[in-house]
Design an enzyme around this catalytic site. Structure first.
Site, PDB file in Angstrom:
ATOM      1  N   GLU A 294      -7.407   0.427   2.420  1.00 38.34           N
ATOM      2  CA  GLU A 294      -7.016   0.610   0.827  1.00 38.34           C
ATOM      3  C   GLU A 294      -7.688  -0.507   0.078  1.00 38.34           C
ATOM      4  OE1 GLU A 294      -3.254   2.014  -0.339  1.00 38.34           O
ATOM      5  OE2 GLU A 294      -3.516   1.021  -2.228  1.00 38.34           O
TER       6      GLU A 294
ATOM      7  N   SER B 258       2.378   1.207  13.307  1.00 36.60           N
ATOM      8  CA  SER B 258       2.337   1.478  11.871  1.00 36.60           C
ATOM      9  C   SER B 258       2.825   0.169  11.319  1.00 36.60           C
ATOM     10  CB  SER B 258       3.310   2.787  11.874  1.00 36.60           C
ATOM     11  OG  SER B 258       3.782   2.719  10.455  1.00 36.60           O
TER      12      SER B 258
HETATM   13  S1  SF4 Z   1       1.572   5.417   0.051  1.00 31.99           S
HETATM   14 FE1  SF4 Z   1       0.989   7.315  -0.055  1.00 31.99          FE
HETATM   15  S2  SF4 Z   1       1.601   8.059  -1.898  1.00 31.99           S
HETATM   16 FE2  SF4 Z   1       1.252   5.922  -2.142  1.00 31.99          FE
HETATM   17  S3  SF4 Z   1      -0.735   5.571  -2.434  1.00 31.99           S
HETATM   18 FE3  SF4 Z   1      -0.598   5.445  -0.366  1.00 31.99          FE
HETATM   19  S4  SF4 Z   1      -1.143   7.599   0.253  1.00 31.99           S
HETATM   20 FE4  SF4 Z   1      -0.540   7.674  -1.965  1.00 31.99          FE
END
Ligand code: SF4
Length: 279
Positions: free
Chosen positions: A124, A218
């Site tokens: 991310e 995880s």
């Molecule tokens: S944790 Fe889940 S809801 Fe939150 S940004 Fe990541 S993918 Fe989206």
């Protein structure tokens, strides 16, 4: 004995959505590829593999192939590469991650240096910094703030990886404020993550024991376990019902159960059914 299941247990909205998109795509297309695993959970990975989705490490020729972007998103360059190589692209990036991309891009246009609070190697974070023209500063910990670089900044904008621990983030932001005259902070920890964090601070104090369900690889499950263990010594991390031990439940009146964001509901239900059977 009462079993209290956390409201936020299991898949978040973004992961659920990405898996749905992946399965729908696999049902209508033959050659579907994905960079890495969709989530850190063996059962889900197996399910997608069975559906025909192939995992790749890098993008080769994309002729007659579909490339699926995971919930965490990817950087602009990687997307351009996929398109250039001829892939048809299906984007399953979580809308909340997309929102972080938009904020970072907008603030960069307004000449703010972008600071991302998050795990340096997480997909991310790579996706967020990959949206930008200039090099972003990534901070994963209050002890790792690059003070020399930070002191030179006049204006900066902080965005946060969606799954970060809010307390840790606020601590870093306070330290940054001391050095940067104009600091804009966007708290982009997503709602499902906040809810999970709130529950895991409360539930270990309200229950005799806590069971946390999730794969051992995880990261978010590990985080839940660590918080829980610090509040209640009788916290147990299981990947499935096979890890449950009968002696944990001796004299127990309340069992709290939660599950990481990559744990499917059926694994959680199996654990609950098993606990009911053995107690
Ligand atoms: S944790 Fe889940 S809801 Fe939150 S940004 Fe990541 S993918 Fe989206």
């Amino acid at each position: 004995m009462k079993i209290n299941l956390a409201k936020s247990a299991g898949f978040c909205f973004g992961v659920k959505r990405a898996i749905d998109i992946a399965l729908k795509t696999a049902a209508s297309e033959k050659n579907v590829y994905m960079l890495g695993d969709i989530v850190h959970n063996e059962d889900v990975v197996k399910q997608l593999r069975k559906a025909g989705i192939k995992k790749i490490a890098r993008l080769a020729s994309g002729k007659n192939k579909t490339f699926l972007i995971r919930a965490h998103g990817i950087g602009g360059k990687a997307l351009q590469k996929a398109l250039k190589r001829g892939y048809r692209v299906i984007d399953a990036t979580c809308p909340m991650v997309k929102e972080i991309h938009k904020i970072a891009q907008r603030m960069e246009k307004e000449s703010y240096r972008i600071i991302v609070i998050g795990d340096r190697l997480h997909d991310e974070v790579s996706g967020i910094i990959g949206q930008l023209k200039n090099k972003a500063i990534v901070i994963d910990n209050s002890e790792h703030i690059p003070v020399k670089t930070i002191k030179k900044l006049k204006k900066a904008c902080v965005v946060v990886q969606s799954t970060q621990n809010l307390e840790k983030v606020l601590k870093i932001v306070e330290l940054l404020k001391k050095h940067i005259p104009e600091l804009k902070f966007f708290n982009t920890v997503c709602k499902p993550t906040r809810m999970k964090q709130e529950e895991i601070k409360r539930m270990p104090l309200e229950n005799d024991i806590i069971i946390i369900i999730g794969s051992k690889n995880s990261a978010n499950t590990k985080r839940l376990y660590e918080i829980s263990k610090s509040l209640n010594k009788r916290s147990f991390w299981v990947s499935s019902k096979k890890d449950i031990r009968r002696n944990w439940f001796k004299g127990v009146k309340n069992v709290g159960i939660t599950a990481g964001a990559s744990t499917p509901d059926y694994t959680t239900q199996e654990v609950i059914t098993y606990i009911k059977q053995i107690t």
